[in-house]
Design a protein around this motif. Structure first.
Motif, PDB file in Angstrom:
ATOM      1  N   VAL A   1       0.907  -1.218  -0.073  1.00  0.00           N
ATOM      2  CA  VAL A   1      -0.108   0.002   0.222  1.00  0.00           C
ATOM      3  C   VAL A   1       0.925   1.132  -0.033  1.00  0.00           C
ATOM      4  CG1 VAL A   1      -1.796   1.363   1.306  1.00  0.00           C
ATOM      5  CG2 VAL A   1      -1.842  -0.990   1.137  1.00  0.00           C
ATOM      6  N   MET A   2       1.883   1.220   0.857  1.00  0.00           N
ATOM      7  CA  MET A   2       2.734   2.359   0.827  1.00  0.00           C
ATOM      8  C   MET A   2       3.726   2.937  -0.374  1.00  0.00           C
ATOM      9  SD  MET A   2       4.281   2.511   4.772  1.00  0.00           S
ATOM     10  CE  MET A   2       4.818   0.793   4.649  1.00  0.00           C
ATOM     11  N   THR A   3       3.801   1.631  -1.020  1.00  0.00           N
ATOM     12  CA  THR A   3       4.621   1.548  -2.200  1.00  0.00           C
ATOM     13  C   THR A   3       3.677   2.212  -3.437  1.00  0.00           C
ATOM     14  OG1 THR A   3       5.944  -0.385  -1.707  1.00  0.00           O
ATOM     15  CG2 THR A   3       6.033   0.289  -4.099  1.00  0.00           C
ATOM     16  N   THR A   4       2.433   1.550  -3.287  1.00  0.00           N
ATOM     17  CA  THR A   4       1.443   2.036  -4.392  1.00  0.00           C
ATOM     18  C   THR A   4       1.219   3.753  -4.050  1.00  0.00           C
ATOM     19  OG1 THR A   4       0.290  -0.199  -4.218  1.00  0.00           O
ATOM     20  CG2 THR A   4      -1.060   1.646  -5.144  1.00  0.00           C
ATOM     21  N   HIS A   5       1.101   4.086  -3.011  1.00  0.00           N
ATOM     22  CA  HIS A   5       0.924   5.535  -2.810  1.00  0.00           C
ATOM     23  C   HIS A   5       2.095   6.231  -2.884  1.00  0.00           C
ATOM     24  CE1 HIS A   5      -3.005   3.870  -1.142  1.00  0.00           C
ATOM     25  NE2 HIS A   5      -3.547   4.894  -1.709  1.00  0.00           N
ATOM     26  N   HIS A   6       3.180   5.544  -3.349  1.00  0.00           N
ATOM     27  CA  HIS A   6       4.468   6.292  -3.453  1.00  0.00           C
ATOM     28  C   HIS A   6       4.819   7.395  -2.424  1.00  0.00           C
ATOM     29  CE1 HIS A   6       4.220   5.256  -7.586  1.00  0.00           C
ATOM     30  NE2 HIS A   6       2.793   5.968  -7.668  1.00  0.00           N
ATOM     31  N   TRP A   7       4.859   6.756  -1.168  1.00  0.00           N
ATOM     32  CA  TRP A   7       5.171   7.220   0.205  1.00  0.00           C
ATOM     33  C   TRP A   7       6.606   7.519   0.333  1.00  0.00           C
ATOM     34  CZ3 TRP A   7       2.184   5.457   4.896  1.00  0.00           C
ATOM     35  CH2 TRP A   7       0.641   5.782   4.929  1.00  0.00           C
ATOM     36  N   SER A   8       7.254   8.679   0.894  1.00  0.00           N
ATOM     37  CA  SER A   8       8.661   8.826   0.801  1.00  0.00           C
ATOM     38  C   SER A   8       9.337   7.761   1.894  1.00  0.00           C
ATOM     39  CB  SER A   8       8.853  10.326   1.064  1.00  0.00           C
ATOM     40  OG  SER A   8       8.518  10.704   2.298  1.00  0.00           O
ATOM     41  N   SER A   9      10.775   7.843   1.880  1.00  0.00           N
ATOM     42  CA  SER A   9      11.286   7.188   2.810  1.00  0.00           C
ATOM     43  C   SER A   9      11.247   7.838   4.131  1.00  0.00           C
ATOM     44  CB  SER A   9      12.672   6.962   2.559  1.00  0.00           C
ATOM     45  OG  SER A   9      12.900   6.359   1.284  1.00  0.00           O
ATOM     46  N   PRO A  10      11.156   8.967   4.430  1.00  0.00           N
ATOM     47  CA  PRO A  10      10.788   9.326   5.755  1.00  0.00           C
ATOM     48  C   PRO A  10       9.493   9.328   6.414  1.00  0.00           C
ATOM     49  CG  PRO A  10      11.997  11.222   4.384  1.00  0.00           C
ATOM     50  CD  PRO A  10      11.473  10.071   3.609  1.00  0.00           C
ATOM     51  N   MET A  11       8.396   9.280   5.433  1.00  0.00           N
ATOM     52  CA  MET A  11       7.105   9.005   5.778  1.00  0.00           C
ATOM     53  C   MET A  11       6.862   7.376   6.317  1.00  0.00           C
ATOM     54  SD  MET A  11       4.831  10.690   3.104  1.00  0.00           S
ATOM     55  CE  MET A  11       3.100  10.175   3.819  1.00  0.00           C
ATOM     56  N   ILE A  12       7.793   6.556   5.494  1.00  0.00           N
ATOM     57  CA  ILE A  12       7.614   5.061   5.903  1.00  0.00           C
ATOM     58  C   ILE A  12       8.404   4.929   7.196  1.00  0.00           C
ATOM     59  CG2 ILE A  12       8.206   2.848   5.102  1.00  0.00           C
ATOM     60  CD1 ILE A  12       8.004   3.676   2.144  1.00  0.00           C
ATOM     61  N   SER A  13       9.569   5.433   7.060  1.00  0.00           N
ATOM     62  CA  SER A  13      10.345   5.141   8.466  1.00  0.00           C
ATOM     63  C   SER A  13       9.443   5.640   9.657  1.00  0.00           C
ATOM     64  CB  SER A  13      11.941   6.019   8.370  1.00  0.00           C
ATOM     65  OG  SER A  13      12.723   5.350   7.299  1.00  0.00           O
ATOM     66  N   GLY A  14       8.918   6.968   9.698  1.00  0.00           N
ATOM     67  CA  GLY A  14       8.264   7.468  10.690  1.00  0.00           C
ATOM     68  C   GLY A  14       7.021   6.738  10.938  1.00  0.00           C
ATOM     69  N   LEU A  15       6.355   5.965  10.080  1.00  0.00           N
ATOM     70  CA  LEU A  15       5.274   5.223  10.285  1.00  0.00           C
ATOM     71  C   LEU A  15       5.768   3.978  11.200  1.00  0.00           C
ATOM     72  CD1 LEU A  15       2.168   4.582  10.446  1.00  0.00           C
ATOM     73  CD2 LEU A  15       2.569   3.697   8.122  1.00  0.00           C
ATOM     74  N   MET A  16       6.909   3.429  10.628  1.00  0.00           N
ATOM     75  CA  MET A  16       7.453   2.166  11.158  1.00  0.00           C
ATOM     76  C   MET A  16       8.027   2.530  12.697  1.00  0.00           C
ATOM     77  SD  MET A  16       9.265   0.333   7.965  1.00  0.00           S
ATOM     78  CE  MET A  16       9.651  -1.260   8.703  1.00  0.00           C
ATOM     79  N   LEU A  17       8.574   3.682  12.752  1.00  0.00           N
ATOM     80  CA  LEU A  17       9.003   4.117  14.193  1.00  0.00           C
ATOM     81  C   LEU A  17       7.885   4.071  14.853  1.00  0.00           C
ATOM     82  CD1 LEU A  17      11.355   5.110  16.114  1.00  0.00           C
ATOM     83  CD2 LEU A  17      11.087   7.048  15.187  1.00  0.00           C
ATOM     84  N   THR A  18       6.864   4.892  14.519  1.00  0.00           N
ATOM     85  CA  THR A  18       5.382   4.894  15.488  1.00  0.00           C
ATOM     86  C   THR A  18       5.011   3.695  15.853  1.00  0.00           C
ATOM     87  OG1 THR A  18       5.014   6.836  14.251  1.00  0.00           O
ATOM     88  CG2 THR A  18       2.898   5.729  15.672  1.00  0.00           C
ATOM     89  N   GLY A  19       4.815   2.718  14.912  1.00  0.00           N
ATOM     90  CA  GLY A  19       4.379   1.266  15.367  1.00  0.00           C
ATOM     91  C   GLY A  19       5.361   0.529  16.261  1.00  0.00           C
TER      92      GLY A  19
END
Length: 201
Positions: free
Chosen positions: A117-135
């Protein structure tokens, strides 16, 4: 009590593992755009450190292993047979193991689904890292609060609640609303992290 101490110890172990895994993801995210080969070099180095730690472990001193009180020598076959016997004679334990595996499978499946889903929505690396850090932070908080929650509502109610949360996450996989999917991802990761110390107690 000894049981409460064990619950706190397993929660702390799970928290440290989650923190270490998150730190690894962040470091890998930094190096993957800079020096990709260093990701594997660091992984090899840490694997060697882990092997050295395991090699330095010593079996604690216990009862004498000689004489008629000595335990029989265990082999892979005897361990498998003993495990099969326990699973046949203790249905409660068998059901708990099936539940553990089912919850972990749902959490893992949703994790990889959300990666797509994140790849499909072209999320940036900082957004993905931030979400994973939050999780990961939520997972650590969940593990630290687990002994307190167990004392308040009991294990059965906690297991029921976790199961219902994972069912909701599974059903919500078909909802293509990004905020909802983010919330379900965070719930799934938190529940998956809490499973380890919960089932160890």
């Amino acid at each position: 009590t000894r049981e409460a101490q064990y619950a706190r110890a397993t929660s702390m172990m799970g928290s440290l593992s989650e923190i270490a895994a998150t730190a690894g993801v962040i470091v890998a995210g930094i190096f993957v755009h800079w020096r990709f080969s260093w990701v594997y070099r660091i992984q090899i180095l840490l694997a060697l450190v882990g092997l050295l730690c395991v090699a330095s472990l010593r079996t604690p001193a216990g009862r004498s292993t000689t004489g008629k009180d000595a335990a029989p020598r265990q082999t892979v076959i005897t361990i498998v047979l003993a495990a099969g016997h326990v699973l046949r004679t203790q249905p409660a334990l068998r059901n708990l193991m099936v539940l553990d595996a089912s919850l972990s499978a749902v959490a893992t499946a949703y994790y990889y689904y959300f990666q797509n889903v994140m790849t499909t929505h072209h999320w940036s690396s900082p957004m993905i890292s931030g979400l994973m850090l939050t999780g990961s932070l939520l997972a650590v908080v969940g593990m630290q609060l687990l002994p307190w929650i167990q004392r308040r509502i009991g294990r059965f109610a906690l297991l029921l609640g976790m199961t219902l949360l994972m069912v909701v996450a599974l059903l919500g996989a078909g909802v293509h609303i990004v905020p909802v999917m983010v919330a379900l991802y965070l719930v799934g990761q938190t529940v998956d992290a809490v499973i380890y110390p919960l089932f160890n107690t």
